[in-house]
Design a protein around this motif. Structure first.
Motif, PDB file in Angstrom:
ATOM      1  N   GLY A 173       0.787  -1.227   0.000  1.00 33.92           N
ATOM      2  CA  GLY A 173       0.000   0.000   0.000  1.00 33.92           C
ATOM      3  C   GLY A 173       0.815   1.272   0.000  1.00 33.92           C
ATOM      4  O   GLY A 173       0.277   2.351   0.282  1.00 33.92           O
ATOM      5  N   LEU A 174       2.105   1.179  -0.329  1.00 31.00           N
ATOM      6  CA  LEU A 174       2.879   2.432  -0.426  1.00 31.00           C
ATOM      7  C   LEU A 174       2.311   3.272  -1.571  1.00 31.00           C
ATOM      8  O   LEU A 174       1.825   2.756  -2.569  1.00 31.00           O
ATOM      9  CB  LEU A 174       4.367   2.151  -0.665  1.00 31.00           C
ATOM     10  CG  LEU A 174       5.131   1.482   0.469  1.00 31.00           C
ATOM     11  CD1 LEU A 174       6.639   1.591   0.228  1.00 31.00           C
ATOM     12  CD2 LEU A 174       4.780   2.067   1.822  1.00 31.00           C
ATOM     13  N   ARG A 175       2.389   4.587  -1.405  1.00 29.59           N
ATOM     14  CA  ARG A 175       1.741   5.505  -2.356  1.00 29.59           C
ATOM     15  C   ARG A 175       2.734   5.962  -3.419  1.00 29.59           C
ATOM     16  O   ARG A 175       3.064   7.131  -3.532  1.00 29.59           O
ATOM     17  CB  ARG A 175       1.137   6.672  -1.576  1.00 29.59           C
ATOM     18  CG  ARG A 175       0.042   6.180  -0.600  1.00 29.59           C
ATOM     19  CD  ARG A 175      -0.397   7.266   0.362  1.00 29.59           C
ATOM     20  NE  ARG A 175      -0.921   8.416  -0.361  1.00 29.59           N
ATOM     21  CZ  ARG A 175      -0.773   9.677   0.028  1.00 29.59           C
ATOM     22  NH1 ARG A 175      -0.102   9.948   1.161  1.00 29.59           N
ATOM     23  NH2 ARG A 175      -1.274  10.649  -0.671  1.00 29.59           N
ATOM     24  N   ALA A 176       3.192   4.974  -4.211  1.00 30.11           N
ATOM     25  CA  ALA A 176       4.262   5.237  -5.184  1.00 30.11           C
ATOM     26  C   ALA A 176       3.726   5.312  -6.606  1.00 30.11           C
ATOM     27  O   ALA A 176       2.849   4.548  -6.992  1.00 30.11           O
ATOM     28  CB  ALA A 176       5.324   4.145  -5.103  1.00 30.11           C
ATOM     29  N   THR A 177       4.292   6.223  -7.377  1.00 24.09           N
ATOM     30  CA  THR A 177       4.057   6.331  -8.816  1.00 24.09           C
ATOM     31  C   THR A 177       5.421   6.349  -9.502  1.00 24.09           C
ATOM     32  O   THR A 177       6.364   6.950  -8.975  1.00 24.09           O
ATOM     33  CB  THR A 177       3.329   7.648  -9.158  1.00 24.09           C
ATOM     34  OG1 THR A 177       2.115   7.720  -8.412  1.00 24.09           O
ATOM     35  CG2 THR A 177       3.019   7.735 -10.656  1.00 24.09           C
ATOM     36  N   LEU A 233       6.552  16.361 -12.351  1.00 27.08           N
ATOM     37  CA  LEU A 233       6.806  15.729 -11.050  1.00 27.08           C
ATOM     38  C   LEU A 233       5.830  16.256  -9.999  1.00 27.08           C
ATOM     39  O   LEU A 233       5.247  15.482  -9.223  1.00 27.08           O
ATOM     40  CB  LEU A 233       8.255  15.997 -10.616  1.00 27.08           C
ATOM     41  CG  LEU A 233       9.338  15.326 -11.479  1.00 27.08           C
ATOM     42  CD1 LEU A 233      10.718  15.899 -11.156  1.00 27.08           C
ATOM     43  CD2 LEU A 233       9.334  13.819 -11.260  1.00 27.08           C
ATOM     44  N   LEU A 234       5.644  17.563  -9.967  1.00 28.92           N
ATOM     45  CA  LEU A 234       4.729  18.154  -8.984  1.00 28.92           C
ATOM     46  C   LEU A 234       3.292  17.709  -9.259  1.00 28.92           C
ATOM     47  O   LEU A 234       2.538  17.405  -8.325  1.00 28.92           O
ATOM     48  CB  LEU A 234       4.826  19.680  -9.023  1.00 28.92           C
ATOM     49  CG  LEU A 234       6.196  20.276  -8.655  1.00 28.92           C
ATOM     50  CD1 LEU A 234       6.124  21.813  -8.719  1.00 28.92           C
ATOM     51  CD2 LEU A 234       6.667  19.840  -7.274  1.00 28.92           C
ATOM     52  N   ALA A 235       2.927  17.652 -10.539  1.00 31.17           N
ATOM     53  CA  ALA A 235       1.564  17.234 -10.889  1.00 31.17           C
ATOM     54  C   ALA A 235       1.310  15.784 -10.490  1.00 31.17           C
ATOM     55  O   ALA A 235       0.196  15.423 -10.087  1.00 31.17           O
ATOM     56  CB  ALA A 235       1.334  17.413 -12.394  1.00 31.17           C
ATOM     57  N   THR A 236       2.344  14.970 -10.589  1.00 31.20           N
ATOM     58  CA  THR A 236       2.194  13.562 -10.194  1.00 31.20           C
ATOM     59  C   THR A 236       1.927  13.455  -8.695  1.00 31.20           C
ATOM     60  O   THR A 236       1.004  12.753  -8.260  1.00 31.20           O
ATOM     61  CB  THR A 236       3.463  12.768 -10.553  1.00 31.20           C
ATOM     62  OG1 THR A 236       3.722  12.919 -11.939  1.00 31.20           O
ATOM     63  CG2 THR A 236       3.293  11.294 -10.228  1.00 31.20           C
ATOM     64  N   ALA A 237       2.742  14.132  -7.915  1.00 33.99           N
ATOM     65  CA  ALA A 237       2.557  14.082  -6.458  1.00 33.99           C
ATOM     66  C   ALA A 237       1.159  14.550  -6.072  1.00 33.99           C
ATOM     67  O   ALA A 237       0.578  14.080  -5.088  1.00 33.99           O
ATOM     68  CB  ALA A 237       3.617  14.950  -5.774  1.00 33.99           C
ATOM     69  N   ALA A 238       0.621  15.478  -6.866  1.00 33.85           N
ATOM     70  CA  ALA A 238      -0.683  16.062  -6.564  1.00 33.85           C
ATOM     71  C   ALA A 238      -1.848  15.235  -7.117  1.00 33.85           C
ATOM     72  O   ALA A 238      -3.000  15.634  -6.968  1.00 33.85           O
ATOM     73  CB  ALA A 238      -0.746  17.478  -7.133  1.00 33.85           C
ATOM     74  N   SER A 239      -1.562  14.096  -7.744  1.00 33.69           N
ATOM     75  CA  SER A 239      -2.618  13.277  -8.356  1.00 33.69           C
ATOM     76  C   SER A 239      -2.680  11.902  -7.694  1.00 33.69           C
ATOM     77  O   SER A 239      -2.014  10.965  -8.123  1.00 33.69           O
ATOM     78  CB  SER A 239      -2.345  13.093  -9.855  1.00 33.69           C
ATOM     79  OG  SER A 239      -2.235  14.329 -10.506  1.00 33.69           O
ATOM     80  N   GLY A 244       0.455   3.727  -7.632  1.00 30.15           N
ATOM     81  CA  GLY A 244       0.544   2.339  -8.064  1.00 30.15           C
ATOM     82  C   GLY A 244       0.709   2.159  -9.558  1.00 30.15           C
ATOM     83  O   GLY A 244       0.745   1.027 -10.042  1.00 30.15           O
ATOM     84  N   GLN A 245       0.827   3.271 -10.290  1.00 23.22           N
ATOM     85  CA  GLN A 245       0.904   3.176 -11.747  1.00 23.22           C
ATOM     86  C   GLN A 245       2.235   3.679 -12.285  1.00 23.22           C
ATOM     87  O   GLN A 245       2.981   4.368 -11.601  1.00 23.22           O
ATOM     88  CB  GLN A 245      -0.223   4.000 -12.379  1.00 23.22           C
ATOM     89  CG  GLN A 245      -1.607   3.457 -12.049  1.00 23.22           C
ATOM     90  CD  GLN A 245      -2.670   4.221 -12.810  1.00 23.22           C
ATOM     91  OE1 GLN A 245      -2.779   4.099 -14.026  1.00 23.22           O
ATOM     92  NE2 GLN A 245      -3.444   5.030 -12.108  1.00 23.22           N
ATOM     93  N   VAL A 246       2.502   3.308 -13.532  1.00 25.91           N
ATOM     94  CA  VAL A 246       3.698   3.773 -14.224  1.00 25.91           C
ATOM     95  C   VAL A 246       3.258   4.473 -15.509  1.00 25.91           C
ATOM     96  O   VAL A 246       2.346   4.005 -16.193  1.00 25.91           O
ATOM     97  CB  VAL A 246       4.670   2.618 -14.506  1.00 25.91           C
ATOM     98  CG1 VAL A 246       4.024   1.495 -15.308  1.00 25.91           C
ATOM     99  CG2 VAL A 246       5.930   3.116 -15.197  1.00 25.91           C
ATOM    100  N   PHE A 247       3.908   5.598 -15.799  1.00 29.10           N
ATOM    101  CA  PHE A 247       3.540   6.413 -16.960  1.00 29.10           C
ATOM    102  C   PHE A 247       4.783   6.851 -17.730  1.00 29.10           C
ATOM    103  O   PHE A 247       5.796   7.214 -17.119  1.00 29.10           O
ATOM    104  CB  PHE A 247       2.847   7.712 -16.511  1.00 29.10           C
ATOM    105  CG  PHE A 247       1.562   7.535 -15.775  1.00 29.10           C
ATOM    106  CD1 PHE A 247       0.361   7.406 -16.464  1.00 29.10           C
ATOM    107  CD2 PHE A 247       1.540   7.511 -14.381  1.00 29.10           C
ATOM    108  CE1 PHE A 247      -0.838   7.268 -15.781  1.00 29.10           C
ATOM    109  CE2 PHE A 247       0.346   7.369 -13.687  1.00 29.10           C
ATOM    110  CZ  PHE A 247      -0.853   7.247 -14.388  1.00 29.10           C
TER     111      PHE A 247
END
Lengths: 331, 331
Positions: A173-177, A233-239, A244-247
């Motif tokens: 459940g870590l909140r990683a992207t 990077l900032l937009a990712t942290a804010a979404s 759990g996904q890779v983009f």
């Protein structure tokens, strides 16, 4: 997370003395975030004291490997967001020193994630992976479903580290992207040599009014200006939906390296280049044409690049014209 | 390479004291090959002294990690073929001790390949990878083009080690082939617990006329009898066209675990089982249904499995009825 929400936010940036990391740190400081950097200060892979010199009082710097549990504990414990950018960037070095690449790019990330799981499992994590792990494209543009065929040791280890992040998201459940970056360029990239990006050494020679070598020239590539990447990077942290996904994260429309070289010289009004055949020993790990499809990332975050290639190159040249001496020295 | 061509051939088998390795070694000895085994003798992952006890005089055994350059040099130097089977087999252990899995399943392989590149680059290499790296199947049957989404640490490290083999083939010309195995079973598999295969603990309880647990039961799986897999390994070494490639190796037609449990008990005429829900903590790394498509491997090598599931289970049960005491002890 709009801009003002970064104010007073405790943010950890690994690799924060490097090219992308330092640009991110500078943005975060300008947004009044509380920034801690963990950086092993490996100058040959892009860490440079000048990158943060003028804002040093606003940043806490921990000189350590991200796999050093003792050194990282406090920084991990107090952070709300971590941008995990630390790494060894040279594809060629990964082939000549594979064990070092394994330690820096993969094993250290495993220990780092174990630390996060233990000390701060709610931490928001953004990991920067690379398009390198796709290998030579089987189709273009390359989307996230493209087969993973790492063309070098670096690609193998980056994929493993990316997989750790996604696995720890799924299982613990870590909140990683994870974001797979393409060619990123801009101020504070390494220009002494090509260990970080070939565009660095080109910019250096152009600013010095010298000559750089273009290997091949027909290869298509896409480029992301570093300020746009910081936005990403900032937009990712804010979404939160990206957890759990890779983009893929792309940038400007693809361009041949020949057209890029011509554009660079034209904008600079200095320097020149010579085309030569792609060196035999590099062919084996070269990937040919590459550009990414990043529709899912844009849809998930609303991000888009705002800097044209010509503007980005002009900004980059202006930066190095003012700061050249700093970046000709190793640290 | 027909059977008589193995006579006097210097063959190295890593993990040769384990389940698959020892069956391979026994076959090679019967074909009069000159066999050297490198094995760290990790009993919890399947190494067992009884596996080779009766043929010990015919085999040279080096007790070492495959990453131990000093210990492996002589064996690598004199071999014509290596079957690289050494590894940590427990998916659950890979989650609780990820650093150990990294060392055994990945880092050791990197050093091993570097040694081969330095000492004996003409060596024929057959590496055993795993279907585990596909993760939960997105379609069935799973072919080699299926996305790589490792469901656990073990899958991440096995994919990295497989990638090393293919990269070293591509870049350095090493003569390596990788095989992605599915569920392999038969004599000499670990039956004390489920660290190697769940079928081991089932067989133990049936032979002891006890009760085993069936978790779920609807999951489809395919099974390869170990003698058939040994055929596949030898056929791979004998097929130069497979160099640089990775193949699935399947086996008998897929069967649900419930049907397998029923068949096992019926053939044994002893034992019983109880169905229970799949444990919560294991669900996160479970892969659901799985069976492979292995047409490319069959086409490239001419291999096909020759042992029906019922025959294979009968052979397995007969082996453990005669050898049970040995395999209840750890080594």
């Amino acid at each position: 997370m709009v801009n003002q929400e970064w104010r007073d936010c405790p943010v950890l940036v690994t690799g924060g003395m490097g090219f992308i990391g330092s640009n991110l740190v500078r943005r975060l400081v300008s947004l009044r975030a509380k920034v801690t950097v963990i950086d092993l200060n490996l100058t040959e892979y892009g860490a440079h004291s000048h990158n943060l010199a003028d804002i040093a009082p606003s940043v806490e710097i921990v000189a350590a490997d991200i796999g050093d549990d003792t050194a990282t504990a406090a920084a991990i414990g107090k952070a709300a967001v971590v941008f995990n950018l630390a790494g060894q960037t040279s594809h060629a070095d990964s082939m000549t020193r594979p064990a070092a690449d394994l330690a820096l790019n993969q094993a250290a990330n495993l220990r780092f994630l174990e630390q996060i799981r233990t000390l701060n499992p709610a931490l928001r994590i953004v990991y920067t992976s690379t398009r390198q792990l796709y290998g030579r494209p089987r189709y273009l543009p390359v989307d996230e479903a493209h087969p993973i065929v790492p063309p070098d040791i670096n690609g193998i280890h980056k994929f493993a580290a990316e997989s750790y992040h996604l696995l720890y998201a799924r299982v613990y459940g870590l909140r990683a992207t994870a974001l797979r970056l393409t060619n990123v360029y801009g101020p504070r990239m390494r220009i002494r040599d090509a260990k970080q990006t070939f565009l660095g050494i080109w910019v250096r020679h152009v600013v010095e009014d010298g000559c750089f070598e273009l290997w091949g020239g027909d290869q298509l590539r896409d480029f992301t200006y570093v300020d746009d990447l910081v936005d990403a990077l900032l937009a990712t942290a804010a979404s939160p939906a990206t957890v759990g996904q890779v983009f893929n994260v792309g940038g400007c429309p693809p361009i041949t390296l020949l057209a890029l070289a011509e554009q660079l010289v034209a904008i600079a009004g200095s320097g020149r280049f010579e085309r030569r055949a792609f060196p035999e020993e590099r062919k084996k790990i070269d990937i040919g044409d590459f550009y990414s499809a990043d529709g899912p990332f844009r849809a998930a975050t609303g991000w888009q690049p705002n800097t044209s290639l010509s503007s980005g190159l002009a900004e980059t040249l202006a930066f190095y014209r003012s700061n050249l001496a700093h970046y000709l020295s190793e640290s």
